[in-house]
Design a protein around this motif. Structure first.
Motif, PDB file in Angstrom:
ATOM      1  N   VAL A  33       0.834  -1.198   0.000  1.00  0.00           N
ATOM      2  CA  VAL A  33       0.000   0.000   0.000  1.00  0.00           C
ATOM      3  C   VAL A  33       0.869   1.247   0.000  1.00  0.00           C
ATOM      4  CG1 VAL A  33      -1.853   1.250   1.144  1.00  0.00           C
ATOM      5  CG2 VAL A  33      -1.803  -1.250   1.235  1.00  0.00           C
ATOM      6  N   VAL A  34       0.594   2.119  -0.949  1.00  0.00           N
ATOM      7  CA  VAL A  34       1.273   3.411  -1.053  1.00  0.00           C
ATOM      8  C   VAL A  34       0.306   4.480  -0.557  1.00  0.00           C
ATOM      9  CG1 VAL A  34       2.423   5.044  -2.585  1.00  0.00           C
ATOM     10  CG2 VAL A  34       2.555   2.578  -3.060  1.00  0.00           C
ATOM     11  N   ILE A  35       0.702   5.225   0.461  1.00  0.00           N
ATOM     12  CA  ILE A  35      -0.180   6.237   1.028  1.00  0.00           C
ATOM     13  C   ILE A  35       0.368   7.632   0.719  1.00  0.00           C
ATOM     14  CG2 ILE A  35      -1.171   4.757   2.797  1.00  0.00           C
ATOM     15  CD1 ILE A  35       0.802   5.888   4.823  1.00  0.00           C
ATOM     16  N   TRP A  36      -0.523   8.467   0.217  1.00  0.00           N
ATOM     17  CA  TRP A  36      -0.187   9.852  -0.111  1.00  0.00           C
ATOM     18  C   TRP A  36      -1.006  10.793   0.757  1.00  0.00           C
ATOM     19  CZ3 TRP A  36      -0.673  10.050  -6.212  1.00  0.00           C
ATOM     20  CH2 TRP A  36       0.332   9.259  -6.782  1.00  0.00           C
ATOM     21  N   ILE A  57       4.278  -0.760   3.662  1.00  0.00           N
ATOM     22  CA  ILE A  57       3.668   0.547   3.435  1.00  0.00           C
ATOM     23  C   ILE A  57       4.726   1.505   2.908  1.00  0.00           C
ATOM     24  CG2 ILE A  57       2.377   2.450   4.454  1.00  0.00           C
ATOM     25  CD1 ILE A  57       0.883  -0.195   4.585  1.00  0.00           C
ATOM     26  N   ILE A  58       4.381   2.233   1.873  1.00  0.00           N
ATOM     27  CA  ILE A  58       5.241   3.285   1.337  1.00  0.00           C
ATOM     28  C   ILE A  58       4.469   4.595   1.437  1.00  0.00           C
ATOM     29  CG2 ILE A  58       6.392   4.180  -0.732  1.00  0.00           C
ATOM     30  CD1 ILE A  58       6.635   1.203  -1.625  1.00  0.00           C
ATOM     31  N   SER A  59       5.108   5.632   1.952  1.00  0.00           N
ATOM     32  CA  SER A  59       4.411   6.914   2.097  1.00  0.00           C
ATOM     33  C   SER A  59       5.158   8.018   1.365  1.00  0.00           C
ATOM     34  CB  SER A  59       4.256   7.278   3.576  1.00  0.00           C
ATOM     35  OG  SER A  59       5.499   7.557   4.175  1.00  0.00           O
ATOM     36  N   ARG A  60       4.366   8.944   0.819  1.00  0.00           N
ATOM     37  CA  ARG A  60       4.955  10.107   0.153  1.00  0.00           C
ATOM     38  C   ARG A  60       4.103  11.327   0.455  1.00  0.00           C
ATOM     39  NH1 ARG A  60       8.847   7.977  -3.123  1.00  0.00           N
ATOM     40  NH2 ARG A  60       8.416   5.943  -4.068  1.00  0.00           N
ATOM     41  N   SER A  68       2.898  18.690 -10.855  1.00  0.00           N
ATOM     42  CA  SER A  68       4.203  18.043 -10.978  1.00  0.00           C
ATOM     43  C   SER A  68       4.459  17.068  -9.838  1.00  0.00           C
ATOM     44  CB  SER A  68       5.315  19.098 -11.040  1.00  0.00           C
ATOM     45  OG  SER A  68       5.316  19.906  -9.869  1.00  0.00           O
ATOM     46  N   ASP A  69       3.880  17.329  -8.652  1.00  0.00           N
ATOM     47  CA  ASP A  69       3.996  16.388  -7.537  1.00  0.00           C
ATOM     48  C   ASP A  69       3.370  15.045  -7.893  1.00  0.00           C
ATOM     49  OD1 ASP A  69       5.306  18.156  -5.875  1.00  0.00           O
ATOM     50  OD2 ASP A  69       3.827  18.051  -4.257  1.00  0.00           O
ATOM     51  N   ILE A  70       2.207  15.110  -8.541  1.00  0.00           N
ATOM     52  CA  ILE A  70       1.489  13.892  -8.893  1.00  0.00           C
ATOM     53  C   ILE A  70       2.248  13.101  -9.950  1.00  0.00           C
ATOM     54  CG2 ILE A  70      -0.649  12.992  -9.895  1.00  0.00           C
ATOM     55  CD1 ILE A  70      -2.054  15.494  -8.697  1.00  0.00           C
ATOM     56  N   VAL A  71       2.702  13.784 -10.986  1.00  0.00           N
ATOM     57  CA  VAL A  71       3.441  13.125 -12.065  1.00  0.00           C
ATOM     58  C   VAL A  71       4.699  12.463 -11.519  1.00  0.00           C
ATOM     59  CG1 VAL A  71       4.713  13.500 -14.212  1.00  0.00           C
ATOM     60  CG2 VAL A  71       2.530  14.676 -13.831  1.00  0.00           C
ATOM     61  N   ARG A  72       5.421  13.193 -10.676  1.00  0.00           N
ATOM     62  CA  ARG A  72       6.649  12.653 -10.092  1.00  0.00           C
ATOM     63  C   ARG A  72       6.368  11.440  -9.227  1.00  0.00           C
ATOM     64  NH1 ARG A  72       8.206  13.402  -5.185  1.00  0.00           N
ATOM     65  NH2 ARG A  72       6.893  15.257  -4.920  1.00  0.00           N
ATOM     66  N   ALA A  73       5.332  11.534  -8.386  1.00  0.00           N
ATOM     67  CA  ALA A  73       5.040  10.432  -7.467  1.00  0.00           C
ATOM     68  C   ALA A  73       4.656   9.162  -8.209  1.00  0.00           C
ATOM     69  CB  ALA A  73       3.927  10.844  -6.511  1.00  0.00           C
ATOM     70  N   VAL A  74       3.825   9.283  -9.240  1.00  0.00           N
ATOM     71  CA  VAL A  74       3.418   8.094  -9.996  1.00  0.00           C
ATOM     72  C   VAL A  74       4.626   7.451 -10.670  1.00  0.00           C
ATOM     73  CG1 VAL A  74       2.052   7.258 -11.936  1.00  0.00           C
ATOM     74  CG2 VAL A  74       1.058   8.893 -10.332  1.00  0.00           C
ATOM     75  N   GLU A  77       6.553   5.544  -8.025  1.00  0.00           N
ATOM     76  CA  GLU A  77       5.901   4.281  -7.648  1.00  0.00           C
ATOM     77  C   GLU A  77       6.076   3.236  -8.747  1.00  0.00           C
ATOM     78  OE1 GLU A  77       5.561   4.920  -4.833  1.00  0.00           O
ATOM     79  OE2 GLU A  77       4.564   6.823  -4.537  1.00  0.00           O
ATOM     80  N   HIS A  78       5.921   3.665  -9.996  1.00  0.00           N
ATOM     81  CA  HIS A  78       6.067   2.736 -11.122  1.00  0.00           C
ATOM     82  C   HIS A  78       7.487   2.195 -11.201  1.00  0.00           C
ATOM     83  CE1 HIS A  78       5.914   1.949 -15.721  1.00  0.00           C
ATOM     84  NE2 HIS A  78       5.597   0.871 -15.046  1.00  0.00           N
ATOM     85  N   ASP A  79       8.465   3.093 -11.068  1.00  0.00           N
ATOM     86  CA  ASP A  79       9.867   2.668 -11.153  1.00  0.00           C
ATOM     87  C   ASP A  79      10.220   1.683 -10.038  1.00  0.00           C
ATOM     88  OD1 ASP A  79      10.180   4.289 -13.340  1.00  0.00           O
ATOM     89  OD2 ASP A  79      11.215   5.898 -12.258  1.00  0.00           O
TER      90      ASP A  79
END
Length: 249
Positions: A33-36, A57-60, A68-74, A77-79
């Motif tokens: 689960v990744v929590i933002w 759990i991964i949090s950001r 740009s925060d959203i684009v970077r975070a996705v 997570e993908h990488d």
């Protein structure tokens, strides 16, 4: 059997309240689960609590008003994790003020967080989901998209927009086998449930005020791969309140 074993789930607005319970329930079903959230302290608390139970759990810290925060975070997570299987767009806020006095800055902040943020998160995550030709998105709207209290125009408009966005995305993303659904919660108590009055419960046809677990269970249902025939819907979870005719004597 853990339905979400080896699945990756992103939950926005997971630093407290409904979002934190949604994150917990997916973790209990085996998901990573990744929590933002923009609340760093809240994220740390939720992450530490769940990691103590052995969950991954991964949090950001993410501000959904910053594209740009959203684009970077996705991308991150993908990488790191590969495919993203589930996105729960839970983050949302309101600004209560008379429509005569509501500052345009408050209007923009609510719309950009709740509606534009939901769109951008969905778009960027769908780009990843489309690679694997599967995925599920759930947008948390509100019964305030269907009925209102005074002085909630920005919030109501954002949640109404989320309902329209949901069915539009369901059609656009269907070819990539991505389901998109909405949940509209009514009164979901995120504070001390024991402090509620009997009248709080009795007024609900279901006989009680809602709990965050009610929303989490619906998310688990809508994103279950076995339920991939369900898309484009708005599931109202309000104990029957929007079906209750109320007149003053």
């Amino acid at each position: 059997m853990l339905t979400y074993q080896n699945k990756v789930v992103i939950v926005t607005g997971a630093g407290s309240g409904i979002g934190s319970v949604i994150a917990e329930q997916y973790a209990r079903q085996g998901a990573t689960v990744v929590i933002w959230d923009r609340d760093a302290d809240g994220l740390r608390h939720v992450q530490a609590t769940l990691e103590k139970e052995g969950f991954r759990i991964i949090s950001r810290v993410i501000d959904l008003t910053v594209p740009s925060d959203i684009v970077r975070a996705v991308k991150e997570e993908h990488d790191e994790l590969g495919n993203i299987d589930v996105l729960i767009n839970n983050a949302g806020l309101g600004r209560s003020n008379s429509p005569y006095n509501l500052p345009v800055e408050d209007w923009d902040y609510v719309i950009n967080t709740n509606l534009r943020g939901t769109f951008l998160c969905s778009r960027e995550v769908a780009k990843v989901m489309s690679i694997g030709q599967k995925g599920s998105i759930v947008n948390i709207a509100s019964t305030r998209a269907l009925m209102s209290e005074p002085n909630t125009e920005a919030y109501a408009a954002s949640k109404g927009g989320i309902l329209a966005l949901t069915h539009a995305l369901a059609i656009s993303l269907g070819a990539d086998r991505i389901t998109v659904n909405a949940i509209s919660p009514g009164w979901i108590e995120t504070g001390d449930y024991q402090k509620l009055k009997p009248t709080d419960h009795i007024q609900h046809p279901a006989g009680r005020v809602g709990k965050p677990q009610d929303i989490a269970k619906a998310c688990l249902y809508l994103t279950d791969p076995a339920n991939d025939f369900i898309t484009g819907i708005n599931l109202v979870i309000d104990g029957g309140m929007t079906r209750k005719m109320i007149y003053e004597d």
